[in-house]
Design an enzyme around this catalytic site. Structure first.
Site, PDB file in Angstrom:
ATOM      1  N   SER A 157       0.904  -1.270   0.139  1.00 20.86           N
ATOM      2  CA  SER A 157      -0.041  -0.051   0.105  1.00 20.86           C
ATOM      3  C   SER A 157       0.717   1.421   0.024  1.00 20.86           C
ATOM      4  O   SER A 157       2.019   1.183   0.587  1.00 20.86           O
ATOM      5  CB  SER A 157      -0.862   0.085   1.262  1.00 20.86           C
ATOM      6  OG  SER A 157      -1.495   1.095   1.119  1.00 20.86           O
ATOM      7  N   TYR A 170      -1.400  -0.398  10.497  1.00 17.36           N
ATOM      8  CA  TYR A 170      -1.633  -0.734   8.939  1.00 17.36           C
ATOM      9  C   TYR A 170      -0.528   0.025   8.100  1.00 17.36           C
ATOM     10  O   TYR A 170       0.052  -0.787   7.546  1.00 17.36           O
ATOM     11  CB  TYR A 170      -2.809   0.385   8.414  1.00 17.36           C
ATOM     12  CG  TYR A 170      -3.402  -0.018   6.909  1.00 17.36           C
ATOM     13  CD1 TYR A 170      -3.680  -1.539   6.582  1.00 17.36           C
ATOM     14  CD2 TYR A 170      -3.184   0.798   6.072  1.00 17.36           C
ATOM     15  CE1 TYR A 170      -3.921  -1.804   5.379  1.00 17.36           C
ATOM     16  CE2 TYR A 170      -3.256   0.429   4.661  1.00 17.36           C
ATOM     17  CZ  TYR A 170      -3.710  -0.872   4.232  1.00 17.36           C
ATOM     18  OH  TYR A 170      -4.078  -1.159   3.231  1.00 17.36           O
TER      19      TYR A 170
END
Length: 280
Positions: A157, A170
């Site tokens: 990501s 995350y």
């Protein structure tokens, strides 16, 4: 754990240039995983689709072309024994493997000062990082025995490029995925196995719909799937999708720490677990 039974298609793994059409995807019940499954099914691939929610997987497969060709596995990727069993079942059914996409992931906001977020942090790392390793592991021996080059695909990501406030778990997990895939890429080089890291920007999925901030260059899931599949076919080492977010991420990486800290000090935070929903 459950999986759908059925005799496998007759396959041969002896062709050097055989199509990349045996595909195993985790986190396949929604979001990026479902979009990738739909894309590959339309291209004629045989799919192994794994996620925790068996009913959602069954609904997805029913809507795919040639649903009888695909197999579903209702498994939590944190259950490594069940994951390994599902991988073995698909290898036996499909007669080999061409592409493995470790897509399963969860995302919540976390704050270190909240003790209850420690378990959330642990769950995110277990699902996003450790399960990526556990997903690839059962397929490597089979890929090494094939003459055609397989693909191991990790989903990173742009959130892993720099640490985002309120999303430490995350960001850390996706940074770990990208670094791990880099190590694995070098390890697999001598075996002819290509390791592809895909770093999505913002894609319109259940994960991003809870974000309380603007999402530039937001992509539709089917558009993302087409671009990701192209990168996987090419066997690139790393690809940010969309490319505009790659430029943004590179610029953020170049910012001095003091300037980055100042710019993001008041940035909105991703909701913590009690105000958000599981993603897959």
């Amino acid at each position: 754990m459950r999986w759908s039974p059925g005799p496998g298609p007759k396959r041969s793994n002896s062709h050097v240039n055989r199509p990349l059409n045996r595909v195993f995807i985790t986190g396949a019940s929604s979001g990026l995983g479902a979009a990738l499954a739909t894309h590959y099914a339309r291209a004629g691939a045989t799919l192994g689709l794994l996620a925790r929610r068996g009913e959602a997987l069954d609904s997805l497969v029913t809507a795919l072309p040639n649903p009888q060709l695909h197999r579903t596995y209702a498994v939590d990727v944190r259950d490594h024994a069940a994951l390994q069993a599902a991988a073995g079942a698909f290898l036996s059914y499909a007669g080999g493997i061409d592409i493995v996409i470790a897509n399963a992931g969860i995302s919540y906001g976390t704050l270190t000062e909240h003790g209850e977020d420690l378990q959330v942090f642990s769950d995110i790392v277990a699902t996003n990082v450790t399960a990526t390793v556990a997903t690839f592991a059962p397929f490597i021996e089979a890929m090494r025995g094939q003459r055609s080059a397989g693909r191991l695909v990790g989903i990173g990501s742009v959130a892993g490029i720099r640490g985002l406030p309120g999303a430490g778990a995350y960001s850390a997990s996706k940074a770990a995925v990208m670094t791990y895939c880099e190590s694995l890429r070098i390890e697999m080089r001598r075996h002819g196995i290509r390791v592809v890291t895909i770093a999505p920007g913002y894609v319109d999925t259940p994960m991003t719909r809870h974000n309380p901030y603007p999402m530039p260059f937001l992509l539709a899931p089917d558009v993302f799937a087409v671009r990701a599949a192209r990168a996987i076919e090419q066997g690139v080492s790393y690809r940010v999708i969309p490319w505009q977010m790659g430029i943004v991420a590179r610029l953020l990486r170049m910012l001095p720490d003091a300037l980055y800290d100042f710019a993001f000090a008041r940035a909105p935070h991703k909701p913590r677990k009690q105000t958000s929903n599981p993603l897959k």
